[in-house]
Design a protein around this motif. Structure first.
Motif, PDB file in Angstrom:
ATOM      1  N   GLY A  38      11.030-113.297 -22.076  1.00 17.97           N
ATOM      2  CA  GLY A  38      11.332-114.135 -23.228  1.00 17.97           C
ATOM      3  C   GLY A  38      10.675-113.591 -24.481  1.00 17.97           C
ATOM      4  O   GLY A  38      10.738-112.396 -24.767  1.00 17.97           O
ATOM      5  N   ALA A  39      10.000-114.495 -25.193  1.00 16.73           N
ATOM      6  CA  ALA A  39       9.454-114.134 -26.494  1.00 16.73           C
ATOM      7  C   ALA A  39       8.307-113.130 -26.371  1.00 16.73           C
ATOM      8  O   ALA A  39       8.095-112.303 -27.252  1.00 16.73           O
ATOM      9  N   THR A  40       7.581-113.206 -25.242  1.00 15.95           N
ATOM     10  CA  THR A  40       6.413-112.336 -25.111  1.00 15.95           C
ATOM     11  C   THR A  40       6.764-111.028 -24.422  1.00 15.95           C
ATOM     12  O   THR A  40       5.871-110.263 -24.066  1.00 15.95           O
ATOM     13  N   ALA A  41       8.035-110.783 -24.180  1.00 15.48           N
ATOM     14  CA  ALA A  41       8.422-109.579 -23.454  1.00 15.48           C
ATOM     15  C   ALA A  41       7.915-108.338 -24.183  1.00 15.48           C
ATOM     16  O   ALA A  41       7.975-108.235 -25.404  1.00 15.48           O
ATOM     17  N   ASN A  42       7.392-107.430 -23.398  1.00 18.34           N
ATOM     18  CA  ASN A  42       6.794-106.232 -23.945  1.00 18.34           C
ATOM     19  C   ASN A  42       7.467-105.042 -23.277  1.00 18.34           C
ATOM     20  O   ASN A  42       7.133-104.695 -22.153  1.00 18.34           O
ATOM     21  N   PRO A  43       8.458-104.438 -23.948  1.00 20.03           N
ATOM     22  CA  PRO A  43       9.197-103.364 -23.267  1.00 20.03           C
ATOM     23  C   PRO A  43       8.311-102.142 -23.038  1.00 20.03           C
ATOM     24  O   PRO A  43       7.623-101.684 -23.942  1.00 20.03           O
ATOM     25  N   ILE A  44       8.304-101.658 -21.828  1.00 20.65           N
ATOM     26  CA  ILE A  44       7.470-100.512 -21.479  1.00 20.65           C
ATOM     27  C   ILE A  44       8.340 -99.281 -21.250  1.00 20.65           C
ATOM     28  O   ILE A  44       8.114 -98.236 -21.824  1.00 20.65           O
ATOM     29  N   LEU A  45       9.362 -99.426 -20.415  1.00 24.36           N
ATOM     30  CA  LEU A  45      10.308 -98.327 -20.236  1.00 24.36           C
ATOM     31  C   LEU A  45      11.579 -98.686 -21.002  1.00 24.36           C
ATOM     32  O   LEU A  45      12.117 -99.784 -20.855  1.00 24.36           O
ATOM     33  N   LYS A  46      12.036 -97.740 -21.819  1.00 22.97           N
ATOM     34  CA  LYS A  46      13.153 -98.066 -22.704  1.00 22.97           C
ATOM     35  C   LYS A  46      14.322 -97.137 -22.453  1.00 22.97           C
ATOM     36  O   LYS A  46      14.802 -96.462 -23.357  1.00 22.97           O
ATOM     37  N   GLY A  47      14.748 -97.061 -21.214  1.00 16.64           N
ATOM     38  CA  GLY A  47      15.877 -96.217 -20.899  1.00 16.64           C
ATOM     39  C   GLY A  47      15.450 -94.839 -20.441  1.00 16.64           C
ATOM     40  O   GLY A  47      15.681 -93.835 -21.102  1.00 16.64           O
ATOM     41  N   VAL A  48      14.804 -94.790 -19.291  1.00 12.87           N
ATOM     42  CA  VAL A  48      14.351 -93.497 -18.758  1.00 12.87           C
ATOM     43  C   VAL A  48      15.360 -93.005 -17.735  1.00 12.87           C
ATOM     44  O   VAL A  48      15.769 -93.749 -16.848  1.00 12.87           O
ATOM     45  N   SER A  49      15.792 -91.770 -17.871  1.00 11.16           N
ATOM     46  CA  SER A  49      16.654 -91.158 -16.861  1.00 11.16           C
ATOM     47  C   SER A  49      15.973 -89.892 -16.379  1.00 11.16           C
ATOM     48  O   SER A  49      15.449 -89.123 -17.175  1.00 11.16           O
ATOM     49  N   MET A  50      15.993 -89.673 -15.097  1.00  7.17           N
ATOM     50  CA  MET A  50      15.384 -88.449 -14.578  1.00  7.17           C
ATOM     51  C   MET A  50      15.898 -88.202 -13.166  1.00  7.17           C
ATOM     52  O   MET A  50      16.510 -89.067 -12.544  1.00  7.17           O
ATOM     53  N   HIS A  51      15.655 -87.029 -12.682  1.00  4.52           N
ATOM     54  CA  HIS A  51      15.988 -86.777 -11.287  1.00  4.52           C
ATOM     55  C   HIS A  51      14.966 -85.817 -10.710  1.00  4.52           C
ATOM     56  O   HIS A  51      14.243 -85.135 -11.430  1.00  4.52           O
ATOM     57  N   LEU A  52      14.944 -85.781  -9.408  1.00  4.22           N
ATOM     58  CA  LEU A  52      14.009 -84.910  -8.699  1.00  4.22           C
ATOM     59  C   LEU A  52      14.805 -84.244  -7.601  1.00  4.22           C
ATOM     60  O   LEU A  52      15.417 -84.916  -6.774  1.00  4.22           O
TER      61      LEU A  52
END
Ligand SMILES: Nc1ncnc2c1ncn2[C@@H]1O[C@H](COP(=O)(O)OP(=O)(O)OP(=O)(O)O)[C@@H](O)[C@H]1O
Ligand SMILES: Nc1ncnc2c1ncn2[C@@H]1O[C@H](COP(=O)(O)OP(=O)(O)OP(=O)(O)O)[C@@H](O)[C@H]1O
Ligand SMILES: [Fe+3]
Ligand SMILES: [Mg+2]
Ligand SMILES: [Mg+2]
Lengths: 341, 361, 591, 361
Positions: free
Chosen positions: B22-36
């Protein structure tokens, strides 16, 4: 103001008591019942505050002898239903010799040596559940009771005091053993019914009322009657063949700080005015014959006859047949017959 | 063992994660794409708080992302659009914690054996397998010890053994070396790299130390503020950074206060405190140009040199195998560090800044 | 630049505050215990002239088959209780602290109910709801044709006692779990362990020290279970040690202190080795379990398909331990009478509440109880903090001795502990008086004239009650605070010393502010305990200082079960409201 | 401010300390003597568990030694023979913890001001002094923050400010940099060195990172197993180690399995896997000779060279500013690491081991 009919020099006691201004009472009667007494006493003798310590009877004893031995503050007046403990204290020299003004009006068995006085006249009653017990079934004598509870319906449904834990219960039961010739049969009947024992009146009443138990034996009549007033499930019977009577014993501490106030209190409790309050408001059954009403000795005697009333005497003799060896022997026998599981 | 470069063992696609809601949401990952890929060692590099641990934990199933998908091999283990999330215990990954998180009440053997017991392997098979792994890690003789009876380096190996023992397709490591002594760390990273390659594992390793990342991995993912800033092999990351952030993060740098005089394709002419220098443009070019050069690319000369500026020596710090010398202009506006094999005498020096290593972002 | 000097200098001073605290604590613990110990070797009350030294008391109780039975039952009860409460408390803590169990928010305060509701009232609640004619039993009988349980059997008593002590274990276990980094648990999950396996294989083994401590504590409480047995054990005559004590009072006609004391000494003797075993357990457990205060993130562990099973088990516990007895009490407080064949709708009444409001002493009792809970609880926490600080980071003999000692008072049944405290307040001034008089010096006379009356008068004040409560619950409260203290990093204190703070200053400026929330939590717990305590205070209460616990007992004895129910209902409601407010304003149940 | 080299601000003499007592006694310090002169920065270096922290804590008064003496300036603060021990709070030292140990319930200002308050300074003087120190450390604008609202590097400076504010004669630092990011650490150590020198402090700093010790200190004390192994300035410690332990600890080394063929004063002839090499004897010489050379002293040559051995290249690790190449003999008996500016192609190389850098202990 000295009550009418009291000796002229009584005023001196009153004045001295007013100077003391305070009275400490240790009692085993619950404060709900004591309240009216104190209120009336205060009205009679304004200026004397009564400090009433409500405890159970064992606590009264423990606390009193400990405090007496330590020489600190303790009760001026001790008032308890545990007649044996009271007589022990009185006969061990803790009671002050004081001849109450009211002595002529009291039955002889209720006084000892001008030291200890009985104040109430409380019957041991049979209490039953009116909802679940037919009017026809209700026993009116000890023999009927013994017969009734041996029916299978009463198995696990009969209750009485746990005489190992309750002093009152023990005293009633030993009195039964003395008064009732067929006591052994009674004991056996308890055994057949697998009597459920309780340590307090409250639990017994509650269980009879709920129907968990159908009938209770030797329940303190004063409590039962109070309860029966508000609880239509409760029926109370005073056995016609004989009814045991317990009397709450009062004495004045020999080392009382407020001696005069204590004397006033003692006299008040035994006076007609005090006894009227005990009967009508505390519902503890007045011991004086000149007090009338529902919960009075007069009424009780009228109901079951003078000869069938068997009071426990206010006398050290209760200690004799309650001595340790006899006690243990009696308990052992009780457990083997009535208490067998 | 052959390394098949074509299969992706781990694929993360457009992963979004936030703490709170909600209001306190704190985005940490903002669209990470990767592969291994199978058999690959990838280092997840980034400054503190950039979300490295969070990404790793999301892959392991210990955090719930909001959006995106995660696949392990062929299995989809997380799908944000379907609100599907496989619990951690079913993902069958190996995870090595920074704190090791060894179970202090179990012996080394029991620590390692636990994963096999959960997989209902027979007791004798377990014993065999655990001892084999412990031996591979040089812990064969320590099986009966408790974690508290071992040194940090040994504990770390137990943590690795525990993650390896059930042959997970991917092993995740969160700063596995940061709890070790400086000296031990160097040995450990060589050992770790060698072990991963020898066993043909696919590994994703978090670190915030660029030296470690370069030494240990085939490929580096540089995470910045919840996004992948740049990725590539160590050399390309170090030598051809695409952003100022990457350039600054990947090495020891000198930042120069310079004015751009003229741009001509990738060739830039700049002015540093009056001296005209040639430089190379990198990245997309921002509003305010930033000029930097790696410390090791600065060449110190006592005589006038090409594409150089003259600065007085402030102090030299001994590093053992070399000296780090600090040059400072009189007005304090320019600070330049350079390495030297020997201690330099006080005085003024010409610092040569090769045009192809002097980057303008 | 000049170095700034510190005021004062010199050698390390004597740590007198610690000395005072330790001495006072030792006196408060051992004086009553000494009296009991001494009394057990006499033939009559120790204050009587005719007493003789001897082993008669022990001979008597060892010969008494009732003692053997009570002892055996007590042991069974304590063991069974521990076996039920410890695993359940541990599991509950795990579910509540670590997992995404639904409804954690509202369950947490519910868990405290068994701590502040007097066991006697609980027992009564069970009688009303699940007794032979209780209303749940009646339902069951209507449905099944018979009542599938017998609430009076010893097994039932053990189970109920066990279930009502789950919260005690829960509190310790949950605070231990909170200080345990969740990384070890996550490591297990990643290795493939389901939540249940994580709990059994990692979480619970790692909080073994806390569980061992809680286990010993509830074992002690198991020996002390009185109210519950009094209500539920009477009908079938199940005897445990506290009820045996009760019986002893009557057995010989007059209360026989030497016999009661001998029983108490036996109890202490049984529990001492237990304390030692526990210490030993802790020692070997601490060796390898290093609880790291790593406040790393911990996401609630998803229970997945276990979620509803776990919730079901927890709900069953709540239903049986809290909802059933409480509904019994509530129901009883609103009806005139009840039982077989009674239509409850016909007998609804508010009369009991009117009666209570009309009785000034009952209202006063409620106020007193709240006061002793709030103010007394606060003071107790202050004292516990002082003791915990005296032991804090000083691993010496004194600390160890104190650590052993705090548990001992709880081994003495409350009834007797209360009497022992009465004796202390009565006889210590007398003895001191004798000593002062005998010393025959000016100081002696002065002291005997001024100090002794003051000491004597303490007894009739609420302070005496408070002291008795505080000593008896010392182990419980102290542990709450020392757990909080353990979480203060030693460097924080050392840093203060390094900048020049003396011991007192370190405590005041650093340690105490840091455990602020721990202290608040401890205060809440002690409040709840004092709220329901009664037996310990019976001999020390006087008019004006009544507390609900004692009044409930007295009402009960007088047969006013209806008032007992109504008063309990009011009490529970008040506490629940207070609890809600406290929790709302951020008081944490565990730190 | 002038630095007076002659006064000892701190003197420790023959300090013994053990944990536990009686049968379980565990000796940690076994006779440590050291001193710290006014204005000097001394690094206490040593492997984990060697007793560095213990020594520092003993000086601060947080541990009780068994024997020996400690003097701070002229004041004797510990005397084992007289069982005299001045409590920590009266020693008037500055102490910086590895964990910073900032008080979380106090603001930055209050954290720093606390020591002054204890010294009964007036409120306005305190304010002035605290703000001055905070400004010196670049924290002037953060005074009202709480520790948890600051980054690691800032927290570290607050810890230093707190220790400095009352001008202690000696400031003790326990691994002050180890909690910082790899990148931050490099900056911080330059800052710290500069600060200590600027304020003319005497500092004793614990570290287990030899690079850090060399970069920051005037003198290094190398602690090994409760004893001082060697002490001296960074250069002498690095270039002329007296013991194998010092040599191994102070740098990255190659250890060679070699047989000593002939000794002639400091000149030694050795045989490495058949190749005859010249080397230099160092230290007192032990029973089993150990041969080693710093990694950076190995010169790689594709053609035959003097005093060299030929080894095949195993692998090269990219370090950013250089490559670390690992050479391994066919039988695996010899491992040699060397730096190279460029990536080497596979093949065999001549590794030149200069005789004066090839040490035999
Ligand atoms: N439980 C949480 N609630 C809210 N924010 C969190 C939580 N855990 C982490 N964060 C924030 O998320 C961000 C990313 O954290 P993360 O641990 O992934 O960083 P990191 O790259 O691993 O850093 P480091 O190198 O310090 O380990 C940080 O800003 C952190 O403060
Ligand atoms: N309280 C203690 N009781 C017993 N042994 C201890 C205690 N504290 C430390 N030790 C032991 O003393 C030795 C020295 O510890 P110390 O902390 O001084 O080492 P250190 O050189 O600071 O190591 P590190 O670099 O890991 O900080 C270690 O072996 C440690 O295990
Ligand atoms: Fe109790
Ligand atoms: Mg991280
Ligand atoms: Mg250390």
């Amino acid at each position: 103001q000295a009550p009418a009919g009291y000796p002229a020099d009584y005023q001196k006691i009153i004045d001295a008591a007013k100077k003391e201004g305070k009275l400490v009472v240790y009692g085993a009667t619950d404060s709900k019942a004591t309240h009216p007494l104190i209120k009336d006493f205060s009205a009679l003798y304004p200026g004397i505050t009564v400090e009433y310590n409500d405890m159970n009877s064992t606590e009264v004893y423990n606390r009193f002898i400990s405090e007496a031995a330590a020489g600190g503050n303790t009760a001026d007046v001790v008032w308890s239903s545990a007649m044996d403990l009271q007589m022990r204290l009185a006969s061990d020299g803790h009671a002050m010799k004081y001849k109450s003004v009211e002595v002529p009006k009291l039955p002889a068995w209720s006084m000892w040596d001008d030291k200890a006085y009985g104040t109430t006249f409380e019957p041991a009653a049979i209490v039953y559940n009116k909802r679940l017990l037919d009017a026809k079934e209700v026993p009116h004598t000890h023999a009927e009771f013994a017969a009734l509870i041996q029916q299978p319906k009463f198995k696990d449904k009969v209750t009485t005091y746990d005489i190992e834990k309750s002093g009152v219960g023990f005293m009633f039961m030993t009195q039964d053993a003395r008064e009732y010739p067929k006591f052994l049969e009674l004991e056996n009947a308890f055994g057949v019914a697998k009597v459920r024992v309780q340590s307090s009146t409250g639990t017994m009443m509650e269980r009879i009322s709920s129907g968990e138990n159908l009938i209770g034996y030797n329940v303190l009549g004063s409590y039962a009657l109070v309860r029966a007033k508000t609880d239509p499930s409760i029926g109370v019977v005073l056995p016609k063949d004989y009814t045991l009577i317990l009397s709450r014993v009062v004495f004045i501490n020999k080392a009382a700080k407020n001696v005069n106030a204590a004397k006033l209190w003692l006299d008040y409790m035994l006076s007609q005015r005090g006894q009227t309050v005990i009967a009508n408001e505390s519902k503890l059954y007045a011991i004086r014959a000149d007090v009338t009403g529902e919960t009075t000795s007069a009424d009780l005697i009228k109901q079951i006859g003078k000869d069938n009333v068997k009071p426990v005497p206010v006398h050290p003799i209760v200690l004799q047949f309650l001595g340790p060896e006899k006690r243990m022997a009696f308990l052992k026998q009780w457990k083997e017959t009535a208490g067998k599981k | 063992m052959k390394r098949d470069i074509m299969t992706n063992e781990l694929t993360v696609d457009d992963l979004h994660l936030e703490y709170g809601s909600g209001a306190t949401a704190n985005p940490i990952l903002k669209g990470v794409s990767m592969h291994l890929r199978k058999g690959e060692v990838v280092a997840l590099l980034g400054p503190s708080g950039s979300g490295k641990t969070t990404l790793l934990r999301a892959v392991a199933g210990l955090e719930s992302p909001k959006l995106g998908t995660i696949d392990i091999g062929e299995r989809r283990v997380f799908d944000g659009s379907k609100a599907f999330e496989m619990p951690a215990e079913q993902r069958n990954l190996g995870l090595v914690f920074q704190s090791y998180a060894l179970w202090p009440h179990k012996t080394v053997f029991d620590n390692v054996a636990y994963g096999l017991k959960l997989r209902k392997m027979g007791a004798s098979d377990i014993k065999e397998r655990v001892m084999e792994v412990l031996k591979q890690l040089g812990l064969g003789h320590l099986a009966e010890r408790y974690p508290h009876q071992m040194s940090g380096g040994q504990q770390q190996r137990v943590a690795i053994a525990r993650a390896l023992v059930y042959n997970p397709p991917v092993i995740l490591l969160d700063e596995p070396l940061s709890n070790l002594d400086a000296k031990l760390r160097e040995e450990a990273r060589a050992f770790l790299r060698e072990l991963i390659v020898r066993l043909g594992l696919s590994a994703l390793m978090v670190t915030h130390d660029q030296g470690e990342a370069m030494a240990i991995s085939d490929r580096i993912l540089l995470l910045n503020n919840g996004k992948i800033e740049q990725q590539g092999n160590p050399q390309s990351m170090y030598e051809t950074p695409e952003t100022l952030f990457t350039a600054e993060f990947m090495g020891s740098n000198n930042r120069l206060p310079a004015k751009v005089v003229q741009r001509d394709g990738s060739h830039v002419r700049i002015d540093v405190n009056g001296a005209a220098l040639h430089a190379t443009a990198r990245g997309k070019g921002g509003a305010e140009p930033a000029v930097l050069i790696r410390v090791e690319e600065v060449r110190v000369s006592s005589t006038r040199a090409d594409n150089a500026i003259e600065l007085p020596l402030l102090t030299c710090m001994y590093l053992g195998d070399r000296w780090e010398c600090l040059f400072k202009s009189e007005d304090g506006g320019i600070n330049l560090r350079a390495y030297s094999k020997y201690k330099l005498d006080a005085g003024s020096y010409w610092l040569q800044l090769p045009a192809d290593k002097l980057w303008v972002f | 630049m000049q170095t700034l000097a510190l005021p004062g200098s010199g050698r390390r001073g004597l740590n007198w505050p610690r000395g005072v605290v330790v001495t006072l604590t030792a006196i408060a613990i051992f004086l009553p215990l000494y009296l009991i110990f001494y009394q057990s070797f006499l033939s009559a009350p120790f204050f009587m002239p005719e007493k003789v030294l001897g082993l008669d008391a022990y001979r008597f109780i060892f010969d008494d088959p009732d003692f053997a039975m009570a002892f055996k039952n007590g042991l069974t009860l304590a063991t069974g209780l521990t076996l039920i409460a410890v695993p359940m408390g541990g599991a509950l803590a795990f579910l509540m602290i670590r997992t995404d169990l639904p409804g954690r928010g509202w369950i947490a305060p519910m868990l405290l109910v068994p701590i502040f509701v007097s066991p006697m009232v609980m027992g009564f609640g069970y009688v009303v709801s699940m007794g032979p004619v209780g209303f749940y039993s009646t339902w069951a009988k209507d449905l099944l044709g018979f009542v599938p349980w017998n609430i009076y059997s010893f097994t039932s008593i053990v189970i109920i006692a066990g279930l009502t002590h789950v919260p005690h274990v829960y509190l310790y276990a949950s605070s231990a779990l909170k200080s345990l980094g969740s990384d070890v648990e996550e490591a297990a999950r990643v290795a493939g362990a389901s939540p249940l396996q994580v709990m059994l294989n990692v979480s619970l083994p790692m909080i073994m020290p806390a569980l061992a401590y809680a286990g010993v504590l509830v074992f002690f409480l198991g020996f002390e279970v009185f109210g519950l047995v009094l209500v539920l054990g009477d009908p079938e005559g199940h005897l445990v040690l506290p009820t045996y004590l009760y019986k002893l009072t009557n057995k010989l006609g007059t209360p026989s202190y030497h016999l009661m004391a001998a029983v108490a000494v036996c109890l202490v003797m049984v529990t001492l080795p237990l304390v030692m075993i526990q210490r030993w357990l802790l020692k070997s457990a601490n060796k390898y379990v290093s609880i790291k205060g790593k406040g790393a993130r911990s996401k609630a562990m998803p229970l997945g398909r276990w979620k509803w099973l776990a919730f079901g088990v927890l709900f069953a516990w709540l239903l049986f331990t809290i909802i059933m007895p409480l509904t019994g009490i509530v129901l009883r407080s609103f009806v005139q009478y009840w039982g077989e064949g009674v239509n409850l709708a016909d007998v609804l009444t508010l009369q009991h509440f009117r009666d209570i409001l009309a009785e000034p002493s009952l209202i006063r009792g409620i106020v007193n109880t709240v006061l002793i809970g709030v103010i007394g609880g606060g003071l107790a926490v202050a004292c516990y903090s002082a003791i915990a600080l005296a032991m804090h980071r000083k691993p010496d003999g004194i600390t160890r001795a104190l650590d052993y000692s705090v548990l001992v008072p709880r081994a003495v049944p409350g009834l007797l502990a209360g009497l022992a405290f009465l004796w202390v307040f009565l006889f210590v001034p007398s003895w001191l008086d004798g000593m002062f008089k005998a010393s025959d010096s000016g100081v002696g006379t002065w002291l005997s004239e001024h100090l002794i009356p003051a000491l004597r008068s303490i007894r009739s004040t609420i302070f005496a009650v408070w002291l008795a409560y505080s000593v008896v619950w010392l182990a419980y409260g102290m542990r709450l605070i020392s757990t909080a203290l353990l979480q203060v990093g030693p460097e924080l204190e050392e840093a203060a010393r390094a900048v020049g703070a003396k011991r007192g200053q370190v405590t005041r400026d650093v340690t105490l502010p840091l455990i602020k929330y721990g202290l608040l939590g401890a205060w809440l717990m002690v409040f709840l305990i004092f709220e329901r305590e009664y037996s310990t205070g019976v001999y020390l209460l006087s008019p004006g200082t009544e507390v609900i616990g004692a009044m409930l007992v007295s009402l009960w004895a007088g047969g006013s079960t209806d008032l007992v129910a109504a008063l309990s209902f009011i009490n529970i409601t008040l506490v629940a409201i207070g609890l809600g407010i406290a929790l709302r304003f951020g008081v944490k149940l565990h730190n």
